[in-house]
Design a protein around this motif. Structure first.
Motif, PDB file in Angstrom:
ATOM      1  N   ASN A 154       6.750   9.064  53.853  1.00  0.00           N
ATOM      2  CA  ASN A 154       5.317   9.305  54.015  1.00  0.00           C
ATOM      3  C   ASN A 154       4.515   8.006  53.955  1.00  0.00           C
ATOM      4  OD1 ASN A 154       4.697  12.340  54.180  1.00  0.00           O
ATOM      5  ND2 ASN A 154       6.319  12.199  52.644  1.00  0.00           N
ATOM      6  N   ASN A 155       5.214   6.900  54.204  1.00  0.00           N
ATOM      7  CA  ASN A 155       4.608   5.573  54.363  1.00  0.00           C
ATOM      8  C   ASN A 155       3.919   5.025  53.122  1.00  0.00           C
ATOM      9  OD1 ASN A 155       5.419   5.402  57.120  1.00  0.00           O
ATOM     10  ND2 ASN A 155       3.773   6.832  57.607  1.00  0.00           N
ATOM     11  N   TYR A 156       4.417   5.378  51.957  1.00  0.00           N
ATOM     12  CA  TYR A 156       3.864   4.819  50.731  1.00  0.00           C
ATOM     13  C   TYR A 156       4.607   3.550  50.349  1.00  0.00           C
ATOM     14  CZ  TYR A 156       1.232   9.106  49.876  1.00  0.00           C
ATOM     15  OH  TYR A 156       0.351  10.153  49.978  1.00  0.00           O
ATOM     16  N   THR A 157       3.845   2.586  49.835  1.00  0.00           N
ATOM     17  CA  THR A 157       4.422   1.424  49.186  1.00  0.00           C
ATOM     18  C   THR A 157       4.516   1.773  47.714  1.00  0.00           C
ATOM     19  OG1 THR A 157       3.397  -0.061  50.794  1.00  0.00           O
ATOM     20  CG2 THR A 157       4.081  -1.027  48.685  1.00  0.00           C
ATOM     21  N   LEU A 158       5.705   1.690  47.172  1.00  0.00           N
ATOM     22  CA  LEU A 158       5.948   2.127  45.802  1.00  0.00           C
ATOM     23  C   LEU A 158       5.918   0.946  44.841  1.00  0.00           C
ATOM     24  CD1 LEU A 158       8.955   4.484  46.621  1.00  0.00           C
ATOM     25  CD2 LEU A 158       6.531   5.058  46.529  1.00  0.00           C
ATOM     26  N   LYS A 159       5.354   1.189  43.673  1.00  0.00           N
ATOM     27  CA  LYS A 159       5.335   0.183  42.600  1.00  0.00           C
ATOM     28  C   LYS A 159       6.274   0.663  41.500  1.00  0.00           C
ATOM     29  CE  LYS A 159       1.827  -2.494  43.907  1.00  0.00           C
ATOM     30  NZ  LYS A 159       2.000  -3.858  44.285  1.00  0.00           N
ATOM     31  N   ASN A 160       7.308  -0.110  41.215  1.00  0.00           N
ATOM     32  CA  ASN A 160       8.229   0.230  40.133  1.00  0.00           C
ATOM     33  C   ASN A 160       7.625  -0.191  38.801  1.00  0.00           C
ATOM     34  OD1 ASN A 160      10.373   1.397  41.596  1.00  0.00           O
ATOM     35  ND2 ASN A 160      11.036  -0.640  42.239  1.00  0.00           N
ATOM     36  N   VAL A 161       7.669   0.710  37.840  1.00  0.00           N
ATOM     37  CA  VAL A 161       7.158   0.434  36.506  1.00  0.00           C
ATOM     38  C   VAL A 161       8.319  -0.095  35.670  1.00  0.00           C
ATOM     39  CG1 VAL A 161       6.062   1.425  34.456  1.00  0.00           C
ATOM     40  CG2 VAL A 161       5.431   2.257  36.742  1.00  0.00           C
ATOM     41  N   PRO A 162       8.186  -1.299  35.106  1.00  0.00           N
ATOM     42  CA  PRO A 162       9.305  -1.860  34.338  1.00  0.00           C
ATOM     43  C   PRO A 162       9.588  -1.072  33.056  1.00  0.00           C
ATOM     44  CG  PRO A 162       7.401  -3.359  34.352  1.00  0.00           C
ATOM     45  CD  PRO A 162       7.043  -2.184  35.188  1.00  0.00           C
ATOM     46  N   PHE A 163      10.839  -1.134  32.616  1.00  0.00           N
ATOM     47  CA  PHE A 163      11.224  -0.537  31.336  1.00  0.00           C
ATOM     48  C   PHE A 163      10.510  -1.310  30.225  1.00  0.00           C
ATOM     49  CE2 PHE A 163      15.601   0.303  33.393  1.00  0.00           C
ATOM     50  CZ  PHE A 163      15.169   1.505  33.924  1.00  0.00           C
ATOM     51  N   ASP A 164       9.884  -0.577  29.319  1.00  0.00           N
ATOM     52  CA  ASP A 164       9.178  -1.201  28.207  1.00  0.00           C
ATOM     53  C   ASP A 164       8.642  -0.080  27.319  1.00  0.00           C
ATOM     54  OD1 ASP A 164       7.884  -3.103  26.566  1.00  0.00           O
ATOM     55  OD2 ASP A 164       7.271  -4.307  28.295  1.00  0.00           O
ATOM     56  N   THR A 165       7.817  -0.417  26.373  1.00  0.00           N
ATOM     57  CA  THR A 165       7.197   0.610  25.539  1.00  0.00           C
ATOM     58  C   THR A 165       6.229   1.431  26.392  1.00  0.00           C
ATOM     59  OG1 THR A 165       5.322  -0.783  24.926  1.00  0.00           O
ATOM     60  CG2 THR A 165       7.300  -0.891  23.497  1.00  0.00           C
ATOM     61  N   VAL A 166       5.876   2.595  25.911  1.00  0.00           N
ATOM     62  CA  VAL A 166       4.911   3.445  26.620  1.00  0.00           C
ATOM     63  C   VAL A 166       3.601   2.685  26.821  1.00  0.00           C
ATOM     64  CG1 VAL A 166       3.533   5.573  26.468  1.00  0.00           C
ATOM     65  CG2 VAL A 166       5.942   5.591  25.787  1.00  0.00           C
ATOM     66  N   GLU A 167       3.157   2.005  25.784  1.00  0.00           N
ATOM     67  CA  GLU A 167       1.887   1.261  25.858  1.00  0.00           C
ATOM     68  C   GLU A 167       1.956   0.152  26.908  1.00  0.00           C
ATOM     69  OE1 GLU A 167       2.351   3.384  22.126  1.00  0.00           O
ATOM     70  OE2 GLU A 167       3.640   1.847  23.016  1.00  0.00           O
ATOM     71  N   ALA A 168       3.059  -0.598  26.922  1.00  0.00           N
ATOM     72  CA  ALA A 168       3.205  -1.692  27.891  1.00  0.00           C
ATOM     73  C   ALA A 168       3.334  -1.159  29.315  1.00  0.00           C
ATOM     74  CB  ALA A 168       4.412  -2.556  27.530  1.00  0.00           C
ATOM     75  N   ARG A 169       4.029  -0.052  29.487  1.00  0.00           N
ATOM     76  CA  ARG A 169       4.157   0.540  30.825  1.00  0.00           C
ATOM     77  C   ARG A 169       2.782   1.019  31.312  1.00  0.00           C
ATOM     78  NH1 ARG A 169       9.250   4.523  31.161  1.00  0.00           N
ATOM     79  NH2 ARG A 169       9.887   3.379  33.004  1.00  0.00           N
ATOM     80  N   THR A 170       2.027   1.616  30.412  1.00  0.00           N
ATOM     81  CA  THR A 170       0.683   2.088  30.754  1.00  0.00           C
ATOM     82  C   THR A 170      -0.212   0.905  31.095  1.00  0.00           C
ATOM     83  OG1 THR A 170       1.005   3.985  29.283  1.00  0.00           O
ATOM     84  CG2 THR A 170      -1.260   3.497  29.959  1.00  0.00           C
ATOM     85  N   ASP A 171      -0.135  -0.167  30.308  1.00  0.00           N
ATOM     86  CA  ASP A 171      -0.906  -1.382  30.604  1.00  0.00           C
ATOM     87  C   ASP A 171      -0.565  -1.919  31.991  1.00  0.00           C
ATOM     88  OD1 ASP A 171      -2.136  -1.303  28.104  1.00  0.00           O
ATOM     89  OD2 ASP A 171      -0.765  -2.788  27.214  1.00  0.00           O
ATOM     90  N   TYR A 172       0.734  -1.932  32.341  1.00  0.00           N
ATOM     91  CA  TYR A 172       1.169  -2.405  33.650  1.00  0.00           C
ATOM     92  C   TYR A 172       0.488  -1.589  34.765  1.00  0.00           C
ATOM     93  CZ  TYR A 172       4.024  -3.060  37.797  1.00  0.00           C
ATOM     94  OH  TYR A 172       4.421  -3.301  39.088  1.00  0.00           O
ATOM     95  N   ILE A 173       0.493  -0.279  34.610  1.00  0.00           N
ATOM     96  CA  ILE A 173      -0.118   0.594  35.611  1.00  0.00           C
ATOM     97  C   ILE A 173      -1.608   0.311  35.716  1.00  0.00           C
ATOM     98  CG2 ILE A 173      -0.717   3.002  36.110  1.00  0.00           C
ATOM     99  CD1 ILE A 173       2.114   3.724  34.911  1.00  0.00           C
ATOM    100  N   LEU A 174      -2.285   0.255  34.592  1.00  0.00           N
ATOM    101  CA  LEU A 174      -3.737   0.031  34.605  1.00  0.00           C
ATOM    102  C   LEU A 174      -4.093  -1.337  35.177  1.00  0.00           C
ATOM    103  CD1 LEU A 174      -4.713   1.669  31.199  1.00  0.00           C
ATOM    104  CD2 LEU A 174      -5.157   2.552  33.509  1.00  0.00           C
ATOM    105  N   ASN A 175      -3.324  -2.360  34.854  1.00  0.00           N
ATOM    106  CA  ASN A 175      -3.589  -3.691  35.398  1.00  0.00           C
ATOM    107  C   ASN A 175      -3.356  -3.742  36.904  1.00  0.00           C
ATOM    108  OD1 ASN A 175      -4.364  -4.872  32.959  1.00  0.00           O
ATOM    109  ND2 ASN A 175      -2.262  -5.371  32.405  1.00  0.00           N
ATOM    110  N   THR A 176      -2.379  -2.976  37.375  1.00  0.00           N
ATOM    111  CA  THR A 176      -2.088  -2.936  38.810  1.00  0.00           C
ATOM    112  C   THR A 176      -3.178  -2.208  39.577  1.00  0.00           C
ATOM    113  OG1 THR A 176       0.287  -3.018  38.334  1.00  0.00           O
ATOM    114  CG2 THR A 176      -0.357  -2.296  40.540  1.00  0.00           C
ATOM    115  N   VAL A 177      -3.675  -1.092  39.040  1.00  0.00           N
ATOM    116  CA  VAL A 177      -4.686  -0.320  39.783  1.00  0.00           C
ATOM    117  C   VAL A 177      -6.036  -1.012  39.811  1.00  0.00           C
ATOM    118  CG1 VAL A 177      -3.560   1.906  39.455  1.00  0.00           C
ATOM    119  CG2 VAL A 177      -5.330   1.201  37.854  1.00  0.00           C
ATOM    120  N   LYS A 178      -6.255  -1.993  38.962  1.00  0.00           N
ATOM    121  CA  LYS A 178      -7.507  -2.755  39.007  1.00  0.00           C
ATOM    122  C   LYS A 178      -7.679  -3.446  40.351  1.00  0.00           C
ATOM    123  CE  LYS A 178      -7.923  -3.890  34.121  1.00  0.00           C
ATOM    124  NZ  LYS A 178      -7.817  -4.969  33.128  1.00  0.00           N
TER     125      LYS A 178
END
Length: 180
Positions: A154-178
Motif C-alpha cells: 500500500n506504498n507506505y514507508t515504514l519506520k522501525n522502532v528500535p528495541f529499548d524501554t517503553v519510554e525510549a521507544r515512545t520518545d523515538y516515535i514522538l521525535n520522528t513524528v515532529k
C-alpha cells in the motif's frame, strides 16, 4: 484541522499496547486494538477463537471497527492521533492464515491512508502468550513478514522502532513524528 494518523504496527507481543498506554499517559489521543474485545465478545457467545473458527467474520468485524477508528481519528481536533494497528493489518493476518477475502478489504486499505507507520519487530525477550494471543514466537515472526508486505503493497514507508524501554521507544516515535 488536518490530523496526522499514526499507526503503531507489529506482530503479536511486540510492545504495541505498552507504547499506546505510554502515549495515553502522556496525553495523546490513541485508539486501542480492538481484536481482543472481538475475541472476548465471541467467547461470551461460546466461540473460543473466532479468528481460527470463522476468520472472515472476525476480519469483517475488525475492518468495520478499524474503519470507524480511522474516521473518528480523521475528524479529531488533535494534531496527532495514534492507532494500535491499521487496516492493512487485517489483510496481513488473512494472508498469514491463507484465507481468501473479498476485494473490499484491499479497497479499504487504499481508501483509508495513514500518515506514518511505525513497525515493532518481534522481540523474544518481551514476547508472552496469553488467552487471547495464541501465536508462538515463530508465528509472530511470520505474521511480522506479512505485515511488512501488506503495508509496502500500500506504498507506505515504514519506520522501525528500535528495541529499548517503553519510554525510549515512545520518545523515538514522538521525535520522528515532529518532522511530519
Amino acid at each position: 484541522m488536518n490530523t496526522k494518523k499514526i499507526v503503531i504496527a507489529g506482530g503479536p507481543g511486540t510492545g504495541k499496547t505498552s507504547i499506546i498506554n505510554e502515549l495515553i499517559k502522556r496525553g495523546y489521543t490513541c485508539y486501542e486494538e480492538i481484536s481482543r474485545e472481538i475475541t472476548l465478545e465471541a467467547r461470551k457467545q461460546g466461540i473460543e477463537q473466532l479468528f481460527l473458527t470463522k476468520p472472515l467474520l472476525f476480519s469483517e468485524l475488525l475492518l468495520k471497527g478499524r474503519v470507524k477508528q480511522f474516521k473518528e481519528a480523521e475528524s479529531s481536533d488533535r494534531d496527532l492521533v495514534f492507532l494500535d494497528r491499521g487496516i492493512p493489518d487485517i489483510v496481513a493476518y488473512m494472508n498469514y492464515s491463507g484465507d481468501d477475502y473479498p476485494d473490499y478489504f484491499t479497497e479499504a486499505c487504499k481508501n483509508h491512508e495513514y500518515d506514518q507507520i511505525f513497525v515493532l519487530e518481534p522481540w523474544q525477550e518481551i514476547f508472552v502468550s496469553d488467552s487471547e494471543r495464541y501465536e508462538s514466537f515463530e508465528q509472530a515472526i511470520e505474521i511480522h513478514n506479512h505485515l511488512i508486505e501488506a503495508y509496502q503493497n500500500n506504498n507506505y514507508t515504514l519506520k522501525n522502532v528500535p528495541f529499548d524501554t517503553v519510554e525510549a521507544r515512545t520518545d523515538y516515535i514522538l521525535n520522528t513524528v515532529k518532522n511530519l
